[in-house]
Design a protein around this motif. Structure first.
Motif, short mmCIF file in Angstrom:
data_model
loop_
_atom_site.label_atom_id
_atom_site.label_comp_id
_atom_site.label_asym_id
_atom_site.label_seq_id
_atom_site.Cartn_x
_atom_site.Cartn_y
_atom_site.Cartn_z
N HIS A 8 0.83 -1.21 0.00
CA HIS A 8 0.00 0.00 0.00
C HIS A 8 0.86 1.26 0.00
O HIS A 8 2.09 1.20 0.06
CB HIS A 8 -0.97 -0.06 1.18
CG HIS A 8 -1.93 -1.20 1.04
ND1 HIS A 8 -3.07 -1.11 0.29
CD2 HIS A 8 -1.88 -2.50 1.47
CE1 HIS A 8 -3.71 -2.28 0.30
NE2 HIS A 8 -3.00 -3.13 1.01
N THR A 9 0.20 2.40 -0.06
CA THR A 9 0.87 3.70 0.01
C THR A 9 0.03 4.58 0.95
O THR A 9 -1.08 4.20 1.33
CB THR A 9 0.93 4.42 -1.36
OG1 THR A 9 -0.37 4.94 -1.67
CG2 THR A 9 1.37 3.48 -2.48
N ALA A 10 0.54 5.75 1.27
CA ALA A 10 -0.17 6.65 2.20
C ALA A 10 -1.51 7.09 1.62
O ALA A 10 -2.36 7.61 2.36
CB ALA A 10 0.71 7.85 2.50
N ARG A 11 -1.74 6.90 0.34
CA ARG A 11 -2.98 7.37 -0.28
C ARG A 11 -4.25 6.68 0.24
O ARG A 11 -5.35 7.17 0.03
CB ARG A 11 -2.92 7.19 -1.80
CG ARG A 11 -2.01 8.18 -2.48
CD ARG A 11 -2.17 8.12 -3.98
NE ARG A 11 -1.23 8.98 -4.66
CZ ARG A 11 -1.43 10.28 -4.87
NH1 ARG A 11 -2.54 10.86 -4.48
NH2 ARG A 11 -0.52 11.00 -5.49
N TYR A 22 9.20 3.12 0.06
CA TYR A 22 8.84 1.70 -0.09
C TYR A 22 9.78 1.03 -1.09
O TYR A 22 10.29 -0.07 -0.85
CB TYR A 22 7.39 1.55 -0.56
CG TYR A 22 6.35 1.70 0.55
CD1 TYR A 22 6.03 0.61 1.37
CD2 TYR A 22 5.68 2.89 0.76
CE1 TYR A 22 5.07 0.73 2.37
CE2 TYR A 22 4.72 3.03 1.76
CZ TYR A 22 4.42 1.94 2.57
OH TYR A 22 3.48 2.06 3.56
N ILE A 23 10.01 1.69 -2.20
CA ILE A 23 10.82 1.07 -3.25
C ILE A 23 12.28 0.93 -2.80
O ILE A 23 12.91 -0.11 -3.02
CB ILE A 23 10.74 1.88 -4.56
CG1 ILE A 23 9.31 1.80 -5.12
CG2 ILE A 23 11.74 1.35 -5.59
CD1 ILE A 23 9.07 2.65 -6.35
N GLN A 24 12.79 1.95 -2.12
CA GLN A 24 14.19 1.87 -1.68
C GLN A 24 14.38 0.71 -0.70
O GLN A 24 15.37 0.00 -0.75
CB GLN A 24 14.63 3.20 -1.07
CG GLN A 24 14.98 4.20 -2.19
CD GLN A 24 14.85 5.65 -1.77
OE1 GLN A 24 14.77 5.95 -0.57
NE2 GLN A 24 14.81 6.55 -2.74
N LYS A 25 13.40 0.51 0.17
CA LYS A 25 13.47 -0.63 1.11
C LYS A 25 13.40 -1.96 0.35
O LYS A 25 14.13 -2.91 0.67
CB LYS A 25 12.31 -0.52 2.11
CG LYS A 25 12.18 -1.69 3.05
CD LYS A 25 13.18 -1.65 4.19
CE LYS A 25 12.96 -2.84 5.11
NZ LYS A 25 13.63 -2.73 6.39
N SER A 219 3.68 -8.90 1.05
CA SER A 219 3.88 -8.39 2.42
C SER A 219 2.64 -7.68 2.94
O SER A 219 2.46 -7.53 4.14
CB SER A 219 5.02 -7.37 2.46
OG SER A 219 6.25 -7.97 2.24
N ASP A 220 1.81 -7.14 2.02
CA ASP A 220 0.67 -6.32 2.42
C ASP A 220 1.15 -5.19 3.35
O ASP A 220 0.53 -4.90 4.37
CB ASP A 220 -0.37 -7.20 3.13
CG ASP A 220 -1.78 -6.64 3.08
OD1 ASP A 220 -1.94 -5.46 2.72
OD2 ASP A 220 -2.72 -7.38 3.42
N ALA A 221 2.28 -4.58 2.97
CA ALA A 221 2.90 -3.56 3.82
C ALA A 221 2.05 -2.29 3.85
O ALA A 221 1.59 -1.80 2.83
CB ALA A 221 4.29 -3.23 3.31
N HIS A 222 1.86 -1.80 5.07
CA HIS A 222 1.21 -0.50 5.30
C HIS A 222 2.22 0.48 5.91
O HIS A 222 1.89 1.65 6.13
CB HIS A 222 -0.02 -0.64 6.19
CG HIS A 222 -1.22 -1.28 5.50
ND1 HIS A 222 -1.26 -2.60 5.15
CD2 HIS A 222 -2.40 -0.74 5.10
CE1 HIS A 222 -2.43 -2.86 4.57
NE2 HIS A 222 -3.15 -1.75 4.53
N THR A 223 3.42 -0.01 6.26
CA THR A 223 4.54 0.84 6.65
C THR A 223 5.78 0.25 5.99
O THR A 223 5.80 -0.94 5.64
CB THR A 223 4.77 0.86 8.19
OG1 THR A 223 5.09 -0.46 8.62
CG2 THR A 223 3.55 1.36 8.95
N VAL A 224 6.80 1.08 5.85
CA VAL A 224 8.00 0.64 5.13
C VAL A 224 8.66 -0.55 5.83
O VAL A 224 9.12 -1.49 5.18
CB VAL A 224 8.98 1.84 4.99
CG1 VAL A 224 10.33 1.39 4.45
CG2 VAL A 224 8.37 2.90 4.07
#
Ligand SMILES: [Zn+2]
Ligand SMILES: [Zn+2]
Length: 259
Positions: A8-11, A22-25, A219-224
């Motif tokens: 996800h993103t902050a949007r 997110y991409i750098q991580k 990952s379903d990441a909502h934070t980096v």
């Protein structure tokens, strides 16, 4: 190849971090294919998702990043779409993207996985809730609108477990997933939740493998810092079951790669 297709993103108003962070991580972790799948706009529950007005800006953000980072990582553009009859919108379903994840987050408009509405579990027959959940998942697969099944057994999130065998509860849904040619994501977000396991469980992954249903990783990441958490466990379990390949997408076409 390392794939991570659901992030996800902050949007969506309930995640943090910029597209670049997110991409750098993801690059740091050695991820080869990283997909953004923002909660798609919908006229129900609009606060926890992208708005229709933001679709273009979201697309621009991701496509700009895709070009910018193309020598380091392959970036994909997708949506996570709620399966909610009467509320799925053609602007999302026909969007020019790499894939659509279909997710069941609501049973009769009850957001069963949201801690705010956990009281909805009280005084109810848990088996009936599970049954309704997998019926919705089966209908989602039969709709033929989606490429990936989001977190197949999300219903276990708070650990309200049924008396009946989960494999028999999920059986019709899994057959429908197979027939509709969908891919199952192995989603590690469950590890961070009260249930503390992968979505789907090992038992359901074994059933999926027996039906020859392909998988991908998420990952379903909502934070980096949630990117990649649990990936080692996800690959270990799926390899033990017998999987060696995962699916990646381009313009809604599938491609199998070795993980
Ligand atoms: Zn979310
Ligand atoms: Zn979801």
């Amino acid at each position: 190849m390392r794939i991570d297709i659901h992030n996800h993103t902050a949007r969506c108003n309930h995640a943090e971090g910029t597209v670049d962070e997110y991409i750098q991580k993801a690059i740091e972790l050695g991820i080869d294919i990283y997909g953004f799948s923002e909660h798609a706009p919908m006229d129900f529950d609009p606060h926890y998702r992208l708005s229709f007005e933001e679709m273009e800006a979201y697309t621009d953000d991701i496509l700009t990043a895709k070009e910018h980072y193309k020598n380091d990582i392959s970036i994909l553009l997708g949506y996570e779409v709620d399966y909610l009859p009467g509320h799925m919108d053609d602007r999302v379903l026909n969007a020019n993207i790499d894939y659509l994840i279909g997710s069941v987050h609501f049973i009769d408009k009850w957001s069963f996985d949201n801690p705010e509405f956990i009281s909805g579990w009280k005084n109810k027959n848990i088996d009936e809730i599970w049954k309704a959940y997998f019926e919705a998942t089966e209908a989602m697969a039969k709709s033929g609108k989606f490429d990936i099944v989001g977190h197949l057994d999300l219903i276990k999130v708070f650990k309200f477990m049924p008396k009946q065998d989960v494999r028999s509860l999920a059986k019709n849904a899994l057959h429908a997933i197979k027939r509709s040619n969908m891919v199952l994501e192995v989603n590690t977000a469950g590890i961070r939740k009260p249930i503390g396991e992968l979505y789907p469980s090992r038992a359901l992954l074994e059933e999926a493998y027996a039906l020859d249903i392909p998988i991908t990783f998420a990952s379903d990441a909502h934070t980096v810092d949630q990117i990649g958490l649990g990936y080692d466990l996800a690959t270990l379990v799926t390899k033990e079951i017998g999987y060696t390949k995962a699916v990646t997408f381009q313009g809604r076409d599938k491609q199998l790669v070795t993980f």
